[in-house]
Design an enzyme around this catalytic site. Structure first.
Site, PDB file in Angstrom:
ATOM      1  N   GLU A  73      -4.529   1.363   6.701  1.00 17.95           N
ATOM      2  CA  GLU A  73      -4.746   0.836   5.343  1.00 17.95           C
ATOM      3  C   GLU A  73      -4.477  -0.672   5.317  1.00 17.95           C
ATOM      4  O   GLU A  73      -5.246  -1.447   4.740  1.00 17.95           O
ATOM      5  CB  GLU A  73      -3.826   1.549   4.354  1.00 17.95           C
ATOM      6  CG  GLU A  73      -3.892   1.005   2.942  1.00 17.95           C
ATOM      7  CD  GLU A  73      -2.593   1.135   2.204  1.00 17.95           C
ATOM      8  OE1 GLU A  73      -2.119   0.124   1.645  1.00 17.95           O
ATOM      9  OE2 GLU A  73      -2.034   2.250   2.171  1.00 17.95           O
ATOM     10  N   GLU A 150       8.220  -3.389   5.444  1.00 16.81           N
ATOM     11  CA  GLU A 150       8.041  -2.579   4.236  1.00 16.81           C
ATOM     12  C   GLU A 150       8.931  -1.350   4.299  1.00 16.81           C
ATOM     13  O   GLU A 150       9.556  -0.966   3.308  1.00 16.81           O
ATOM     14  CB  GLU A 150       6.578  -2.175   4.090  1.00 16.81           C
ATOM     15  CG  GLU A 150       6.262  -1.363   2.851  1.00 16.81           C
ATOM     16  CD  GLU A 150       4.794  -0.956   2.778  1.00 16.81           C
ATOM     17  OE1 GLU A 150       4.497   0.019   2.054  1.00 16.81           O
ATOM     18  OE2 GLU A 150       3.954  -1.600   3.436  1.00 16.81           O
TER      19      GLU A 150
END
Length: 447
Positions: A73, A150
């Site tokens: 992604e 992240e």
């Protein structure tokens, strides 16, 4: 914060689909290459939301490659044979729009929200990166580091998130829902260009995608543009069948205690395996969605709130949550945050007593009617968000439901009666199908 997050999740995931039956005309098509199209008309403003959903997510990954769906992604924004590295989002922004993407266990989706007369532009760009993504070795390590950072921010630095990962891994003994979508850190660290391209070449194809267009558009025009830009793309002839490992019968309840020095507020939380909405048969899921609201939707009026927070005063917060939209069976959960001086053992006992009392007594009819009134109100508010309507259709369709199921969901919810709720509670609240967790600081007493 736990109370707010779980309550918000319930409304987004558990009951929000109520809004789809009215106020938004829906048209569907299927291109010759197998790509499905859903058009949701909303002519209040000259804006359009364009989304492409792939029927592939974290639960479809090979063992040892957790996080690759989410990793790709990120890499999808690098560039194509026609769009330079990093230019995709810049072009969208230069045309007054915004774009992003998200990955779940069951799907990966990409979206742009932009002025309606730029629909052709975003279709051209999105169709280009469906088949012509360009990745160099130089792209891999920096983006992998972004994903790892992240994970650090969302999981490693959050004891509640780490605790949640451990509970999911314990609840799903064999099913890949036990793996985190972002991936286990030690496996993400090893993902490479070949892993990303293998995922891309396996799953990114028109016959594995759903195009959702919501906004100030005409269905015929959307179909015309889709024929031009998505129609020529060749379908995959090697798309794997979507079959996942299933859960074996659970023979024993599982318990976890999780200590972390950063924990300031201990709590007890329990998750049960639970069925989800099934195409053509959504009754049990509707009962569970309303059950979550009755048991834990409000700290003031819910069953748990009244008993544990108002009457017994053993909790400062409590709630329930249910994942209804999922390709495979998911979970129903409840939590209790104890008051000062109340042990986690006492909080858990209060939780068990509240569940037992509900099953024995059934729901209060006035409370049930209030919940249904709140759901009807949520229908109206949800129609204000073009993007949320698009997301709800995409989530439903990528997880095995149909447009008809989405349209029927409000009526299924409204038909839920007191006996349905008690039956659902008896069926799901089986201890051997549960994981109970205690989160606490280091050195805290478990008693």
């Amino acid at each position: 914060m736990l109370r707010i997050l779980i309550s918000s999740f319930l409304w987004c995931a558990g009951l929000a689909s109520w809004a789809m039956a009215a106020g938004a005309p829906v048209t569907t098509y299927t291109l010759e290459n197998g790509m499905d199209i859903v058009v949701i008309e909303d002519h209040r403003a000259p804006v359009v939301t364009h989304m492409v959903w792939y029927r592939a997510g974290g639960a479809d990954e090979k063992p040892g490659q957790s996080g690759v769906a989410h990793f790709l992604e990120h890499l999808m924004f690098k560039g194509t044979d026609e769009i330079g590295p990093g230019e995709f989002s810049k072009i969208i922004a230069a045309n007054g729009g915004r774009d992003n993407a998200f990955t779940s266990h069951d799907y990966t989706a990409y979206f742009q929200r932009i002025i309606a007369d730029r629909l052709e532009l975003v279709m051209k760009m999105e169709s280009d990166r469906m088949t012509d993504l360009v990745l160099s070795e130089d792209d891999i390590i920096p983006e992998r580091n972004v994903v790892l950072e992240e994970r650090n921010q969302r999981v490693e630095n959050n004891p509640g998130a780490l605790f949640s990962e451990q509970r999911n891994a314990a609840l799903f003994l064999n099913h890949p829902y036990g793996r985190p979508v972002i991936g286990w850190k030690h496996e993400v660290e090893k993902l490479d260009r070949e892993d990303a391209l293998e995922w891309y070449n396996t799953y990114y194809a028109p016959n594995n995608a759903i195009l959702i267009v919501a906004g100030d558009v005409e269905p015929a025009e959307v179909k015309r543009l889709a024929d031009i830009y998505y129609g020529p793309l060749a379908p995959s002839e090697t798309l794997p069948e979507r079959v996942r490992p299933s859960e074996p019968p659970h023979l024993s309840a599982r318990r976890l205690t999780f200590h972390d020095p950063r924990v300031r507020q201990p709590y007890v939380i329990r998750s049960y395996l639970a069925p989800v909405r099934m195409a053509g048969n959504q009754k049990e899921a509707a009962s569970l969605a309303i059950l979550a609201e009755l048991l834990g939707g409000s700290g003031i009026t819910s069953v748990m709130g009244r008993k544990l927070q108002i009457e017994q005063k053993i909790a400062i917060s409590s709630g329930a949550f249910y994942t209804d939209t999922s390709l495979d069976p998911q979970s129903f959960g409840m939590f209790v945050v104890p008051s000062d001086g109340v042990s986690l053992e006492e909080a858990e006992a209060g939780l068990d007593e509240a569940i037992a009392a509900f099953i024995d007594e059934g729901p209060d009819p006035e409370h049930l009617e209030r919940i249904k009134t709140q759901i009807r109100a949520a229908e109206i508010f949800a129609l204000d968000s073009q993007e949320q309507l698009a997301r709800r259709y995409g989530a439903a369709l990528t997880q095995g439901l149909t447009v008809d199921d989405v349209a029927a969901w409000p009526d299924v919810l409204d038909a839920v009666g007191p006996e349905d709720l008690v039956d659902a509670a008896r069926s799901v609240f089986v201890k051997r199908n549960s994981v109970t967790g205690w989160l606490m600081g280091v050195g805290e007493n478990t008693q």
